[in-house]
Design a protein around this motif. Structure first.
Motif, mmCIF file in Angstrom:
data_model
loop_
_atom_site.group_PDB
_atom_site.id
_atom_site.type_symbol
_atom_site.label_atom_id
_atom_site.label_comp_id
_atom_site.label_asym_id
_atom_site.label_seq_id
_atom_site.Cartn_x
_atom_site.Cartn_y
_atom_site.Cartn_z
ATOM 1 N N LEU A 170 -0.146 11.346 4.880
ATOM 2 C CA LEU A 170 -1.427 11.717 4.762
ATOM 3 C C LEU A 170 -1.027 13.013 5.502
ATOM 4 O O LEU A 170 -2.460 13.757 5.050
ATOM 5 C CB LEU A 170 -2.460 10.834 5.971
ATOM 6 N N ASP A 171 -0.539 13.811 6.459
ATOM 7 C CA ASP A 171 -0.573 14.858 6.672
ATOM 8 C C ASP A 171 -0.291 15.274 5.856
ATOM 9 O O ASP A 171 -0.629 16.554 5.046
ATOM 10 C CB ASP A 171 0.137 15.414 7.988
ATOM 11 N N SER A 172 1.089 15.073 4.644
ATOM 12 C CA SER A 172 1.172 16.186 3.254
ATOM 13 C C SER A 172 0.548 15.659 2.366
ATOM 14 O O SER A 172 0.273 16.653 1.858
ATOM 15 C CB SER A 172 2.869 15.165 3.183
ATOM 16 N N LEU A 173 -0.336 15.265 2.338
ATOM 17 C CA LEU A 173 -1.118 14.512 1.358
ATOM 18 C C LEU A 173 -1.894 15.518 0.752
ATOM 19 O O LEU A 173 -3.253 16.225 0.332
ATOM 20 C CB LEU A 173 -1.710 12.837 1.128
ATOM 21 N N TYR A 174 -3.263 15.809 2.458
ATOM 22 C CA TYR A 174 -3.913 16.262 2.807
ATOM 23 C C TYR A 174 -4.059 18.073 2.756
ATOM 24 O O TYR A 174 -4.630 18.911 2.149
ATOM 25 C CB TYR A 174 -4.636 16.721 3.801
ATOM 26 N N GLN A 175 -2.343 18.339 3.022
ATOM 27 C CA GLN A 175 -2.113 19.294 3.132
ATOM 28 C C GLN A 175 -2.180 20.290 1.615
ATOM 29 O O GLN A 175 -2.514 20.816 1.524
ATOM 30 C CB GLN A 175 -0.567 19.848 3.776
ATOM 31 N N ILE B 47 -3.990 9.247 -0.794
ATOM 32 C CA ILE B 47 -4.934 9.080 0.649
ATOM 33 C C ILE B 47 -5.341 7.952 0.956
ATOM 34 O O ILE B 47 -4.987 7.443 1.792
ATOM 35 C CB ILE B 47 -6.195 10.372 0.904
ATOM 36 N N LEU B 48 -6.002 7.418 -0.499
ATOM 37 C CA LEU B 48 -7.069 5.486 -0.014
ATOM 38 C C LEU B 48 -5.964 4.703 0.182
ATOM 39 O O LEU B 48 -6.204 4.209 1.310
ATOM 40 C CB LEU B 48 -7.653 5.776 -1.449
ATOM 41 N N TYR C 283 0.844 -1.490 -0.157
ATOM 42 C CA TYR C 283 -0.005 0.372 0.048
ATOM 43 C C TYR C 283 1.210 1.256 0.102
ATOM 44 O O TYR C 283 0.143 2.457 -0.634
ATOM 45 C CB TYR C 283 -1.229 0.054 1.030
ATOM 46 N N GLY C 284 1.677 1.273 0.807
ATOM 47 C CA GLY C 284 2.732 2.593 0.916
ATOM 48 C C GLY C 284 3.652 2.535 -0.900
ATOM 49 O O GLY C 284 3.822 4.006 -1.253
ATOM 50 N N GLY D 26 0.224 12.468 -9.398
ATOM 51 C CA GLY D 26 -0.586 13.557 -9.055
ATOM 52 C C GLY D 26 -2.200 13.157 -8.318
ATOM 53 O O GLY D 26 -2.642 13.628 -8.680
ATOM 54 N N GLU D 27 -2.111 11.976 -8.406
ATOM 55 C CA GLU D 27 -3.389 11.595 -8.249
ATOM 56 C C GLU D 27 -3.923 11.137 -6.433
ATOM 57 O O GLU D 27 -3.895 10.073 -5.872
ATOM 58 C CB GLU D 27 -4.010 10.267 -8.283
#
Length: 596
Positions: free
Chosen positions: A412-417, A386-387, A369-370, A380-381
């Motif tokens: 997840l922190d970085s992706l949501y930012q 995140i999923l 998954y990682g 860029g997806e």
């Protein structure tokens, strides 16, 4: 916040031929199987064959494993039946990465435990508990693993089988490692090492050195880890265990890789490949090839890693034949991601996903998954990234790994930012700091642990030196006693020549006096001889033959001369017949003439 790279090393194959003995290759094993006359011998060889073929030809491995079970069953020998279950459990445990293999290993372990208990075979019951503990530990159920391990140690400690004790203590140490209780892990590894060093058997020492090396690796103390790895290497060379040496070369290569000593790392992997060629064990080289790929990936040499992997197609062929195609696809997906060939990477990740979802272990799925999330991030997806990090986070919670949870929440922190969702970014940032803080505390505990371990080692060294001093003191007292006894015998011998003592008595005293003297000389020389020869029997024997050839004639010559002198009439005449007569004679001379 900068995106954390989900840097994934390509999974090692785990060629499951566990080389804990100088086991012959399959042709030799099959020849031995044809000649085997006892059920025990036949069962052992079938176990070696099933272990060898695991991953190479799983159907053939199952065939030999089932034949081993049949031999045990028909013999009605409970020990053979239990060992057959444990051997099958072992081959499935070694075939890591597959949830199906883990499930089968657990089933065989529990069957062995049930039969050992009902048969009141304590040593095998303890051994079976360690196998059950391994299943729990691999599944992340460390509380259950600890319970099984404690039972194993309790039973083993009450017995006299050092092999079972070493296995039980190492297994308990492994469980404490999985629970991040490293000091307890160290103490149990140390207990296993102490037992092995007293016992001195090869297999026990080899296992103990491995566990100590792995433990120091987990602390990041690569120098200490290398010390024990090189102890293993010397032990294997001394016992001519060339197949075991293959694994050790790979282990040392990995340690130098972790320590960023790349040229030394490559050199030991090359030694492993050369030795595999020498002993004609080609399949083992596949693991070494994977270690080299991991080495290049971990040092950012992505193009080199991909080129090397493509040049060694036999690795991919092996993985496909072993039924682990999803691992091969993941490897290609990861490497193509690193070299920015995202279309190819996506193709292989899509091929890999069904296998990981249905057949892979939790740890393997986390890594997949990682890697897949990292691919989506580079493409860029963000939502897909995140999923998959959400899936990875869930697996981190399932296996109770702070490292996995810290990695997942940080990404997840970085992706949501990046997405502009600052509410969720804050949520995962808080979680990330929580897990990071826990890891930092563990890191500080690790530093304290290192000090405690150093103190423990120094305490053991002090105790060992104190014991050496005490032993030397006892030996010196004994040597002094021997010197006094020999001196007393020689004094008696001389006195016998002065007083009226029969010739036979003097000869008997002389015989024993010189026997004691020359045996004492040989005793003093013995330790030095062993030091010079390092205990090699032929050298010890040669030096002792030369020493005895010199001392024996000297012994007889001195004994003859001394006894002849002491029994000589000239001695008696020259010094007086005895001391009493001489004293009487002197008194007579001093008397006045009128008193005569």
């Amino acid at each position: 916040m900068r995106m954390k790279r989900a840097f994934l090393l390509f999974c090692t194959l785990g060629v499951s031929y566990l080389l804990t003995a100088q086991t012959p290759l399959p042709d030799s094993l099959k020849t031995q199987l044809e000649k085997a006359v006892t059920d025990a011998n036949r069962s052992q060889i079938l176990g070696d064959l099933s272990l060898y073929y695991m991953g190479i030809d799983n159907s053939l491995a199952d065939k030999y494993g089932n034949q081993m079970l049949e031999v045990g069953e028909l013999s009605r020998n409970r020990e053979l039946m239990i060992r057959a279950y444990l051997s099958n459990a072992r081959r499935f445990y070694e075939f890591f990465g597959s949830q199906e293999a883990l499930s089968k290993a657990v089933v065989f372990s529990n069957k062995a435990l049930e039969l050992a208990r009902s048969s009141n075979l304590d040593d095998l019951t303890a051994l079976a508990h360690t196998f059950v503990a391994r299943g729990y530990r691999t599944s992340g159920e460390t509380d259950k693993a600890l319970s099984a391990n404690n039972i194993a140690v309790s039973i083993a400690s009450a017995g006299k089988n050092d092999s079972v004790k070493v296995i039980a203590y190492i297994s308990l140490g492994n469980t404490y490692q999985a629970r991040n209780e490293k000091l307890l892990a160290f103490r149990h590894y140390l207990t296993a090492l102490d037992i092995a060093e007293v016992d001195k058997r090869y297999a026990l020492l080899n296992n103990a050195y491995s566990s100590m090396s792995d433990f120091y690796t987990s602390l990041g103390n690569y120098e200490k880890a290398k010390d024990f790895a090189f102890k293993k290497e010397r032990l294997e060379r001394a016992n001519n265990k060339l197949y075991d040496l293959l694994n050790t070369y790979n282990s040392i290569g990995q340690l130098y890789g972790l320590d960023k000593q790349l040229s030394l790392s490559e050199s030991f992997f090359e030694k492993s490949i050369a030795l595999a060629d020498t002993v004609k064990f080609d399949v083992f080289k596949l693991n070494t090839y994977i270690y080299l790929v991991n080495l290049y990936l971990s040092n950012g040499q992505f193009e080199k890693a991909l080129a090397f992997f493509k040049d060694h197609k036999e690795v991919g062929d092996f993985i496909m034949k072993a039924g682990m195609d999803f691992i091969l696809y993941q490897g290609y997906g990861s490497m193509y991601t690193y070299v920015n060939k995202l279309d190819s990477a996506g193709y292989y990740f899509r091929l890999a996903e069904p296998g990981f979802e249905t057949r892979a272990s939790k740890v393997s799925r986390y890594l997949f998954y990682g890697a897949y999330a990292y691919y989506f991030r580079k493409k860029g997806e963000i939502d897909n990234a995140i999923l998959y990090w959400q899936k990875a986070k869930q697996l981190g919670e399932d296996v109770g790994s702070l490292v996995y949870l810290e990695g997942a929440t940080g990404n997840l922190d970085s992706l949501y930012q990046m997405k502009g969702d600052y509410k969720n970014a804050y949520l995962y940032s808080s979680l990330n700091y929580k897990f990071k803080d826990s890891l930092q505390k563990l890191s500080k505990e690790k530093d304290l642990l290192s000090l405690e371990i150093d103190n423990e080692n120094r305490r053991k060294e002090r105790e060992a030196k104190q014991q050496e001093v005490e032993l030397e003191r006892r030996h010196n007292i004994q040597y002094m006693g021997m010197v006094v006894a020999i001196a007393a015998i020689f004094i008696l011998l001389v006195m016998a020549g002065i007083f009226r003592v029969s010739t036979n008595t003097i000869k008997v005293l002389g015989f024993f006096a010189f026997i004691f003297l020359f045996e004492f000389i040989i005793l003093l020389a013995d330790n030095q001889i062993h030091h010079w020869t390092h205990g090699e029997p032929w050298k010890v024997m040669l030096i002792k033959i030369i020493l005895i050839a010199l001392l024996l004639p000297l012994h007889h010559w001195l004994e003859e001369k001394v006894i002849h002198y002491l029994t000589s009439q000239k001695l008696l005449q020259g010094r007086g017949k005895n001391l009493v007569d001489r004293l009487r004679g002197r008194k007579k001379v001093d008397l006045p003439a009128e008193n005569i």
